[in-house]
Design a protein around this motif. Structure first.
Motif, short mmCIF file in Angstrom:
data_model
loop_
_atom_site.label_atom_id
_atom_site.label_comp_id
_atom_site.label_asym_id
_atom_site.label_seq_id
_atom_site.Cartn_x
_atom_site.Cartn_y
_atom_site.Cartn_z
N VAL A 272 0.80 -1.23 0.00
CA VAL A 272 0.00 0.00 0.00
C VAL A 272 0.83 1.27 0.00
O VAL A 272 0.31 2.34 -0.36
CB VAL A 272 -0.96 0.03 1.21
N GLU A 273 2.11 1.21 0.40
CA GLU A 273 2.84 2.46 0.58
C GLU A 273 3.13 3.18 -0.73
O GLU A 273 3.46 4.36 -0.71
CB GLU A 273 4.13 2.23 1.37
N ARG A 274 3.00 2.50 -1.86
CA ARG A 274 3.19 3.16 -3.15
C ARG A 274 1.88 3.35 -3.90
O ARG A 274 1.87 3.60 -5.10
CB ARG A 274 4.18 2.36 -4.02
N ARG A 275 0.78 3.23 -3.16
CA ARG A 275 -0.53 3.43 -3.76
C ARG A 275 -1.22 4.64 -3.14
O ARG A 275 -0.82 5.10 -2.07
CB ARG A 275 -1.39 2.17 -3.62
N ARG A 276 -2.24 5.13 -3.79
CA ARG A 276 -2.94 6.30 -3.29
C ARG A 276 -3.65 5.97 -1.99
O ARG A 276 -4.37 4.98 -1.89
CB ARG A 276 -3.93 6.79 -4.34
N ARG A 277 -3.47 6.84 -0.99
CA ARG A 277 -4.05 6.59 0.31
C ARG A 277 -5.57 6.51 0.26
O ARG A 277 -6.18 5.66 0.91
CB ARG A 277 -3.63 7.70 1.28
#
Length: 432
Positions: A272-277
């Motif tokens: 998730v850290e490289r995806r839109r929050r």
């Protein structure tokens, strides 16, 4: 992580370890061990929660004026005194007052620790810092509850007193560890600004004028209302009444929730850290909606008791997966939205929304889960889908960097900088 951030994480984990010793047994301690009755135990639990509502509105401004470190040290001392007093409380008055002191101290710790994490991290590293804190706190709570369960003996009040004294010592350790941290100067955060143009004037008016933060607080209330606010109230009542779950199974379900968080946290973080929050939070809403449908099968389906029990435990596990996705997204987003002069106030405002949800959630969900089984499931499926809708709407108000910090080429504390087009090119380049 730097040395300061490591110390903060260790202190946070140890305080959670101390809380784990007493939180699962507070009701039993007051009602049975001290023989003060179920009514008094309910009042003590309510006061513990309501004390947070009394202190959080003032906590943020104090943090921003004095810094998070002295606030955390004082709060840890207050919480330690409350835990010690509660361990020796044998009357209604002392139990209620001690719970109020303990609740106030632990409530103030949350935004103070969050602000310290912000000061010791950058936009690029903040996601991992908050995920690590969430992982360590859950691990500490689980281990504390496990060890505490081996110590308690309802026939010996002294065993419970020992638990509260251990908790008090852990709070003191937190204060000592925090006191050894060398915090960066606030001047290093001077570049942070709200992304939608809200002025960093300070105070409640400035926060309410920041629409992205207001939307995040509303979504946060729904998040905690639909999940944490139901764990030990509505969902537990629904499981025992509708699904025929044994009380001992509730402990297994909570253990499954913690186990999923501990096992999946860093696997999920990499995803998730490289995806839109905003998209990650939207997925959490869908996962939780499915979790409530599984809970509906457990209580309203026509399968065997074994299947119902498995479905009920799976519900808690699915909630844990969603929590693991939220920890690296929501708390860092609060920090990235905050102006430098209002980091403490933003963290306190979000903590207040969380506490309101935890106070309202059991009051609404408890009676529904016990008596209105079908409407209860439908209501919280809709609330979970509402999380998805709110998250997607919030995403429209976030800057690309706020929504996806991995876009930052170089780690920076600057969330967004607005430079008038009329400025010379050299000045514009310096601003960036």
């Amino acid at each position: 992580m730097g040395a300061a951030l490591r110390r903060i994480q260790v202190g946070s984990a140890l305080s959670a370890f101390g809380l784990g010793f007493t939180v699962p047994y507070l009701y039993v301690y007051v009602a049975q061990v001290r023989d003060l009755g179920a009514g008094t135990a309910g009042v003590v639990l309510a006061v513990f929660a309501m004390a947070a509502l009394a202190v959080l509105p003032f906590t943020g401004r104090i943090i921003d004026r004095r810094g998070p470190l002295p606030v955390l040290v004082v709060a840890s001392g207050v919480a330690s005194a409350g835990a010690t007093a509660l361990g020796f409380s044998s009357s209604v008055t002392t139990a209620v007052l001690s719970a109020a002191v303990l609740g106030a101290g632990t409530a103030v710790m949350q935004p103070a620790l969050a602000t310290m994490l912000v000061w010791c991290s950058s936009t690029a590293t903040r996601t991992r810092a908050f995920a690590t804190q969430f992982f360590l706190q859950n691990l500490g709570l689980g281990l504390g509850g496990l060890v505490g369960g081996q110590i308690v003996d309802t026939s010996r009040p002294a065993s419970f007193t020992l638990l509260f004294l251990i908790e008090a010592v852990m709070f003191i350790v937190l204060g000592v560890v925090a006191g050894s941290v060398r915090m960066p100067r606030t001047a290093s955060l001077s570049g942070a600004r709200p992304g939608d143009g809200a002025a960093a004037k300070g105070g409640l008016r400035a926060l309410l004028s920041h629409r992205a933060m207001v939307q995040l607080c509303v979504m946060g209330f729904v998040l905690f209302f639909a999940c944490y606010g139901q764990f030990e109230s509505g969902l537990a009542a629904y499981g025992t009444e509708a699904a025929g779950i044994q009380p001992s199974t509730l402990g297994i379900a909570l253990a499954a929730n913690t186990a999923v968080i501990v096992v999946a946290q860093f696997v999920v973080l990499r995803l998730v850290e490289r995806r839109r929050r905003s998209r990650v939070i939207a997925w959490v809403g869908l996962i939780w909606a499915f979790a409530w449908i599984v809970a509906g099968y457990a209580g309203l389906g026509h399968g065997s008791q074994t299947m119902a029990t498995a479905a009920f435990i799976s519900t808690y596990a699915l909630f844990g997966l969603g929590e693991a996705m939220l920890s690296p997204t929501v708390a860092p987003l609060v920090a990235d939205l905050a102006p430098a002069s209002m980091v403490g106030q933003y963290n306190s405002a979000f903590a207040l929304c969380k506490q309101l949800a935890l106070a309202v959630g059991p009051a609404v969900g408890g009676p529904m889960g016990a008596a209105l089984h079908g409407p209860y499931i439908v209501t919280f499926v809709l609330f979970s889908l509402g999380i998805t809708v709110l998250a997607l709407r919030l995403g429209r108000r976030l800057t690309p960097l706020q929504d996806q910090p991995s876009l930052a080429a170089v780690p920076s504390r600057v969330v967004a900088v607005s430079v008038p087009e009329t400025e010379p090119a050299a000045a514009r380049a310096a601003a960036h």
